[in-house]
Design a protein around this motif. Structure first.
Motif, short mmCIF file in Angstrom:
data_model
loop_
_atom_site.label_atom_id
_atom_site.label_comp_id
_atom_site.label_asym_id
_atom_site.label_seq_id
_atom_site.Cartn_x
_atom_site.Cartn_y
_atom_site.Cartn_z
N GLU A 146 25.46 -45.54 -3.03
CA GLU A 146 25.47 -46.94 -2.60
C GLU A 146 24.14 -47.61 -2.94
O GLU A 146 24.11 -48.80 -3.30
CB GLU A 146 25.74 -47.03 -1.09
CG GLU A 146 27.05 -46.38 -0.66
CD GLU A 146 28.26 -47.02 -1.33
OE1 GLU A 146 28.17 -48.20 -1.72
OE2 GLU A 146 29.29 -46.34 -1.47
N LEU A 147 23.05 -46.86 -2.84
CA LEU A 147 21.76 -47.42 -3.23
C LEU A 147 21.75 -47.77 -4.72
O LEU A 147 21.23 -48.81 -5.13
CB LEU A 147 20.64 -46.41 -2.93
CG LEU A 147 20.23 -46.24 -1.47
CD1 LEU A 147 19.22 -45.09 -1.35
CD2 LEU A 147 19.65 -47.52 -0.92
N LEU A 148 22.35 -46.88 -5.52
CA LEU A 148 22.40 -47.14 -6.95
C LEU A 148 23.23 -48.38 -7.27
O LEU A 148 22.87 -49.18 -8.14
CB LEU A 148 22.98 -45.92 -7.68
CG LEU A 148 22.13 -44.65 -7.67
CD1 LEU A 148 22.89 -43.50 -8.30
CD2 LEU A 148 20.82 -44.89 -8.41
N PHE A 149 24.36 -48.54 -6.57
CA PHE A 149 25.20 -49.70 -6.81
C PHE A 149 24.51 -51.00 -6.38
O PHE A 149 24.85 -52.07 -6.88
CB PHE A 149 26.53 -49.55 -6.07
CG PHE A 149 27.49 -48.62 -6.76
CD1 PHE A 149 27.94 -48.90 -8.03
CD2 PHE A 149 27.93 -47.47 -6.14
CE1 PHE A 149 28.82 -48.04 -8.68
CE2 PHE A 149 28.81 -46.61 -6.77
CZ PHE A 149 29.26 -46.89 -8.05
N MET A 150 23.56 -50.89 -5.48
CA MET A 150 22.81 -52.07 -5.06
C MET A 150 21.64 -52.35 -6.01
O MET A 150 21.38 -53.50 -6.38
CB MET A 150 22.28 -51.88 -3.63
CG MET A 150 23.37 -51.79 -2.57
SD MET A 150 22.75 -51.29 -0.94
CE MET A 150 21.72 -52.69 -0.52
N VAL A 151 20.92 -51.30 -6.42
CA VAL A 151 19.70 -51.48 -7.20
C VAL A 151 19.98 -51.61 -8.69
O VAL A 151 19.37 -52.44 -9.38
CB VAL A 151 18.75 -50.29 -6.94
CG1 VAL A 151 17.50 -50.40 -7.83
CG2 VAL A 151 18.35 -50.24 -5.48
N GLY A 152 20.91 -50.79 -9.23
CA GLY A 152 21.15 -50.76 -10.67
C GLY A 152 21.54 -52.11 -11.26
O GLY A 152 20.83 -52.64 -12.15
N PRO A 153 22.66 -52.72 -10.83
CA PRO A 153 23.03 -54.02 -11.38
C PRO A 153 21.97 -55.10 -11.14
O PRO A 153 21.77 -55.97 -11.98
CB PRO A 153 24.33 -54.34 -10.63
CG PRO A 153 24.89 -53.02 -10.24
CD PRO A 153 23.69 -52.18 -9.94
N MET A 154 21.29 -55.01 -9.99
CA MET A 154 20.24 -56.00 -9.71
C MET A 154 19.10 -55.87 -10.72
O MET A 154 18.53 -56.87 -11.18
CB MET A 154 19.71 -55.80 -8.29
CG MET A 154 18.70 -56.85 -7.85
SD MET A 154 18.04 -56.52 -6.20
CE MET A 154 19.57 -56.55 -5.24
N LEU A 155 18.75 -54.62 -11.07
CA LEU A 155 17.70 -54.40 -12.06
C LEU A 155 18.09 -54.99 -13.41
O LEU A 155 17.29 -55.65 -14.08
CB LEU A 155 17.42 -52.90 -12.18
CG LEU A 155 16.32 -52.48 -13.17
CD1 LEU A 155 14.98 -53.05 -12.74
CD2 LEU A 155 16.26 -50.95 -13.26
N GLY A 156 19.35 -54.74 -13.82
CA GLY A 156 19.82 -55.29 -15.08
C GLY A 156 19.86 -56.81 -15.07
O GLY A 156 19.46 -57.47 -16.04
N ALA A 157 20.32 -57.39 -13.96
CA ALA A 157 20.39 -58.85 -13.84
C ALA A 157 19.00 -59.47 -13.86
O ALA A 157 18.79 -60.55 -14.43
CB ALA A 157 21.13 -59.24 -12.56
N THR A 158 18.03 -58.79 -13.25
CA THR A 158 16.66 -59.29 -13.25
C THR A 158 16.09 -59.33 -14.66
O THR A 158 15.43 -60.30 -15.06
CB THR A 158 15.77 -58.42 -12.34
OG1 THR A 158 16.29 -58.43 -11.02
CG2 THR A 158 14.34 -58.94 -12.33
N ALA A 159 16.35 -58.27 -15.43
CA ALA A 159 15.87 -58.24 -16.81
C ALA A 159 16.50 -59.36 -17.63
O ALA A 159 15.82 -60.00 -18.45
CB ALA A 159 16.20 -56.88 -17.45
N VAL A 160 17.78 -59.64 -17.39
CA VAL A 160 18.46 -60.72 -18.10
C VAL A 160 17.86 -62.06 -17.71
O VAL A 160 17.63 -62.94 -18.56
CB VAL A 160 19.97 -60.70 -17.80
CG1 VAL A 160 20.65 -61.96 -18.32
CG2 VAL A 160 20.61 -59.46 -18.41
#
Length: 418
Positions: A146-160
């Motif tokens: 669940e931590l990964l599902f919260m952090v992973g997409p957010m990290l990608g969206a931040t880079a975008v």
């Protein structure tokens, strides 16, 4: 307590941390690749095609890599796929915008090279811990996802948002090259149980089993419902003119699962633990959301309560599937489970979209409840985990460790200093 025994076991923390970091770039790539495809083609429909191609590659190759890991060992498979996946992401990031029609081909290749990190981790736990700590390990595995599902997409969206989709893909490629290599080196060696008498199972023998097949199908039904709910959350937010609450709802849902998994991992467990009971609670949580779509506050509360049931049920399913599978096929069986999840996710999103357009958002949760009930029915005949089973596994493991220590004087000292 389960956590105390788990953290005392040598190698648990490095294995868990390295697996989390290795899985992080896999979730961080989804948003950048989608925007890369959309920006190049001007259409989100093309982004959907690219995402579908990636899923096809993962679904086809995932079980094959897992099977190879069981036959030849996980370390080599992780290193090869880790390097290959990083190179494929690099090719996607550097593809000229005018050549966007090649994206589905490249993403199929990238999907086929996704390293089997989750599968090898779940197969590795019985080699690291045993008894009550093993149950806790699977619970922690499900919870940290669940931590990964919260952090992973957010990290990608931040880079975008900060830079560009290309930078997001390049970032994921760089992270995977480092983190997957580290995770591969942390793979535990199998304990010596004497001469190997087990023969490799064919795919048919592995899957066509009265307990393993229901477990895999039930997991696929769960993921189908989860995928549909994610789309329903987006539609609910859009209908209310507040798209920001989609992210809030996803975080609330994930936080509920985090809490549920943490509590389940801390509990000592009953003498006999029936998986279908936890599955029934998942269905109840889904049904609760059906009657909570009249406002954002009520739905947020219902999602938090529903989330409490998810990680405990998923962690218990991991444990039963691992316990009911021979050592020679543990990685492969989790690979097939991941394949079922990939297919279920694609089906869930497509069906949910049609239901939202034809009937309304609340009926997606009704479908999710029905699928959860079907999963519960499938799990009724799966044998429960018993205290005797856990004790037997712990005794076998202890005998193997003692035998290893007898054959290699000083092995215990080496293990403590490693």
């Amino acid at each position: 307590m389960g956590y105390r025994e788990l953290w005392r076991a040598g190698g648990v923390v490095p294995l868990l941390v390295s697996s989390l970091l290795a899985r992080l770039p896999m979730l961080a790539t989804t948003v950048p690749i989608a925007f890369l495809a959309k920006d190049a083609s001007g259409s989100f429909r093309w982004a959907g095609v690219v995402a579908g191609a990636y899923s096809v590659g993962t679904a086809v190759a995932g079980p094959l890599w897992s099977r190879t890991a069981d036959r030849r060992g996980p370390r080599g498979v992780l290193l090869v796929t880790g390097i290959g996946w990083s190179v494929a992401l690099l090719a996607i990031a550097l593809l000229p915008a005018a050549q966007y029609r090649l994206l589905p081909l490249l993403t199929v290749v990238a999907g086929a090279l996704v390293p089997p990190v989750s599968q090898t981790l779940r197969a590795a736990w019985p080699r690291v811990v045993n008894g009550p700590a093993l149950r806790t390990a699977y619970s922690v595995d499900a919870t940290t996802q669940e931590l990964l599902f919260m952090v992973g997409p957010m990290l990608g969206a931040t880079a975008v948002s900060v830079a560009s989709p290309r930078l997001g893909v390049l970032l994921a490629a760089a992270m995977s090259a480092v983190f997957i290599w580290w995770y591969a080196l942390r793979q535990p060696k199998p304990l010596d149980h004497g001469p190997r008498t087990e023969v490799p199972l064919t795919a048919r023998q592995l899957l066509w089993h009265r307990h393993r097949l229901p477990l895999i199908l039930a997991f696929g039904l769960w993921i189908t419902s989860f995928s549909g709910i994610s789309l329903a959350i987006v539609a609910f937010a859009d209908n209310h003119g507040e798209r920001l609450i989609a992210g809030v709802f996803e975080s609330v849902w994930a936080f509920g699962s985090l809490v549920g998994g943490a509590v389940a991992g801390a509990l000592p467990g009953r003498g006999t633990s029936h998986l279908w009971r936890r599955a029934a609670l998942v269905a109840v949580g889904m049904l609760l959301c059906v009657f909570a779509t009249w406002s954002a506050v009520s739905l947020g509360i219902a999602l938090a309560v529903s989330g409490l049931t998810l990680a405990p049920a998923i962690g218990a399913l991991y444990g039963r599937l691992g316990a009911l599978t021979p050592d020679v096929a543990k990685t492969e069986v989790f690979g097939w489970m991941s394949g079922a999840a990939t297919g279920g996710g694609a089906i869930g999103a497509a069906v949910a979209g049609a239901i939202i357009d034809g009937f309304g958002v609340r009926y997606v949760w009704l479908l999710a409840a029905v699928l959860a009930v079907l999963a519960t029915v499938l799990l009724l005949r799966v044998p429960p985990e018993t205290a005797a089973e856990a004790a037997e596994a712990e005794a076998v493991e202890a005998e193997a460790v003692e035998a290893e220590a007898v054959e290699l004087p000083g092995a215990g000292l080496l293990r403590e200093t490693a």
